[in-house]
Motif scaffolding. Structure first.
Motif, mmCIF file in Angstrom:
data_model
loop_
_atom_site.group_PDB
_atom_site.id
_atom_site.type_symbol
_atom_site.label_atom_id
_atom_site.label_comp_id
_atom_site.label_asym_id
_atom_site.label_seq_id
_atom_site.Cartn_x
_atom_site.Cartn_y
_atom_site.Cartn_z
ATOM 1 N N ASN A 192 0.824 -1.142 0.226
ATOM 2 C CA ASN A 192 0.270 -0.176 0.270
ATOM 3 C C ASN A 192 0.547 1.008 0.676
ATOM 4 O OD1 ASN A 192 -2.635 -1.421 0.077
ATOM 5 N ND2 ASN A 192 -2.680 -1.335 1.796
ATOM 6 N N SER A 202 -10.406 -2.013 3.120
ATOM 7 C CA SER A 202 -10.158 -2.910 2.255
ATOM 8 C C SER A 202 -10.109 -1.805 1.104
ATOM 9 C CB SER A 202 -11.289 -3.697 2.519
ATOM 10 O OG SER A 202 -11.820 -4.803 1.299
ATOM 11 N N HIS A 256 -10.579 -0.990 -2.956
ATOM 12 C CA HIS A 256 -10.116 -0.912 -5.024
ATOM 13 C C HIS A 256 -9.887 -0.273 -5.618
ATOM 14 C CE1 HIS A 256 -11.967 -2.480 -8.868
ATOM 15 N NE2 HIS A 256 -12.304 -1.283 -9.012
ATOM 16 N N MET A 284 -12.484 3.278 -0.969
ATOM 17 C CA MET A 284 -12.046 2.430 0.594
ATOM 18 C C MET A 284 -13.126 2.045 1.567
ATOM 19 S SD MET A 284 -9.448 2.901 3.413
ATOM 20 C CE MET A 284 -10.532 4.036 5.202
ATOM 21 N N SER A 310 -13.901 0.700 4.983
ATOM 22 C CA SER A 310 -13.526 0.363 6.146
ATOM 23 C C SER A 310 -14.730 0.864 7.245
ATOM 24 C CB SER A 310 -13.135 2.342 6.787
ATOM 25 O OG SER A 310 -13.096 1.860 8.609
ATOM 26 N N PRO A 367 -12.351 -6.543 9.627
ATOM 27 C CA PRO A 367 -11.843 -6.865 8.244
ATOM 28 C C PRO A 367 -12.446 -7.058 6.764
ATOM 29 C CG PRO A 367 -10.375 -6.574 9.966
ATOM 30 C CD PRO A 367 -11.805 -6.577 10.605
ATOM 31 N N LYS A 368 -12.335 -8.973 7.117
ATOM 32 C CA LYS A 368 -13.828 -8.794 6.646
ATOM 33 C C LYS A 368 -14.248 -8.690 6.287
ATOM 34 C CE LYS A 368 -13.539 -12.897 4.196
ATOM 35 N NZ LYS A 368 -11.880 -13.181 3.151
ATOM 36 N N ALA A 387 -15.293 -5.861 5.324
ATOM 37 C CA ALA A 387 -15.035 -4.880 4.022
ATOM 38 C C ALA A 387 -14.277 -5.505 2.974
ATOM 39 C CB ALA A 387 -13.659 -4.124 5.117
ATOM 40 N N ASN A 388 -13.868 -6.592 3.542
ATOM 41 C CA ASN A 388 -13.482 -6.894 2.283
ATOM 42 C C ASN A 388 -14.511 -7.653 1.095
ATOM 43 O OD1 ASN A 388 -12.370 -10.201 0.822
ATOM 44 N ND2 ASN A 388 -10.508 -8.289 0.943
ATOM 45 N N ARG A 436 -16.203 -4.565 -0.235
ATOM 46 C CA ARG A 436 -15.191 -3.696 -1.442
ATOM 47 C C ARG A 436 -15.456 -4.732 -2.423
ATOM 48 N NH1 ARG A 436 -11.422 -6.167 -3.733
ATOM 49 N NH2 ARG A 436 -10.192 -6.883 -1.710
ATOM 50 N N ARG A 437 -15.495 -5.915 -2.354
ATOM 51 C CA ARG A 437 -15.814 -6.647 -3.677
ATOM 52 C C ARG A 437 -17.342 -6.586 -4.511
ATOM 53 N NH1 ARG A 437 -11.776 -10.882 -4.921
ATOM 54 N NH2 ARG A 437 -10.522 -11.523 -2.883
#
Length: 255
Positions: free
Chosen positions: A40, A129, A131, A139, A141, A147-148, A150-151, A154-155
């Protein structure tokens, strides 16, 4: 009177795009979490210093070290590592809670923004997370809660975006740069912003993606505040604001 305003919703974070280009950032640790942090930072053109014993480096971090993409210190962290006044932030990603807390406290004493992985109370900022598609960055948040999740969010957002949106944004950025040359001066700023907004709203994503160098030149050549021709008009060389009838009734008129 009577106008309603949004109520504050506490508990959030101030999400910013932090500019760390050419700034020194210290990453303490060399495992999987550190590898993600380092990537990052390199994407943001930061000057990265990694502090970790060599036997603690995973394959990706070792790759960065071998390619000299980061400055590397082969040992455990020392308090003197924070004496450099040019340090902009510190990221800690080690499996030692006590040592992590000590580093956090040292950063607070020196007023250096820090993030201690997996310890939200010891973070001045969180990672989300992200893209990425060229200049586009999105992002998500959860403020350290999931965190998972957020992922996953994001996807889902990324899947809904057109595949060429990054190219369109890059071309809009180039158009903005050229517009400053065509209409220089601080007094022209609001007019430029309004004109660029109209281009982004009135032109389709497909138009922006297919815009070529010649199209940009023609579009800027016809620049007038608050007047935006279509891509078809630009390619036909028509002046904006003029509309032609096709003669279906035996006559034609130009306004």
């Amino acid at each position: 009177m009577g106008k309603s305003f949004p109520e504050p919703q506490g508990g959030g974070s101030l999400i910013l795009a932090w500019q760390v280009k050419h700034r020194k950032v210290v990453v303490i640790g060399g495992g999987e979490v550190a590898a993600g942090r380092i990537l990052n930072l390199l994407n943001a053109d930061a000057k990265v210093t990694v502090i970790s014993p060599r036997d603690g480096l995973n394959a990706e971090v070792a790759h960065r070290v071998e390619r000299m993409q980061v400055q590397y210190v082969d040992r455990k962290f020392l308090s003197t590592d924070l004496d450099d006044p040019s340090i902009s932030m510190v990221l800690v990603a080690i499996d030692d809670p006590e040592a992590s807390t000590e580093i956090w406290q040292l950063c607070k004493e020196r007023r250096i923004p820090a993030n201690i992985a997996d310890v939200p109370p010891e973070c001045d900022f969180y990672f989300g997370s992200v893209h990425r598609d060229g200049p586009l960055q999105i992002m998500v948040s959860t403020n350290g809660n999931g965190p998972k999740m957020a992922n996953i969010v994001r996807r889902r957002i990324a899947k809904s975006l057109p595949p060429n949106i990054g190219d369109a944004i890059a071309k809009v950025g180039e158009l903005r740069k050229r517009l400053r040359v065509v209409a220089p001066g601080n007094g022209e700023g609001p007019k430029r912003m309004q004109w660029m907004s109209k281009v982004c709203v009135e032109w389709s994503l497909e138009d922006l993606c297919s815009m070529e160098e010649q199209d940009m030149d023609e579009l800027l050549h016809s620049y007038r505040p608050n007047v935006v021709p279509t891509l078809e008009q630009v390619r036909r060389g028509e002046e904006p604001g003029k509309f032609e009838f096709d003669g279906s009734f035996g006559w034609a008129c130009v306004i």
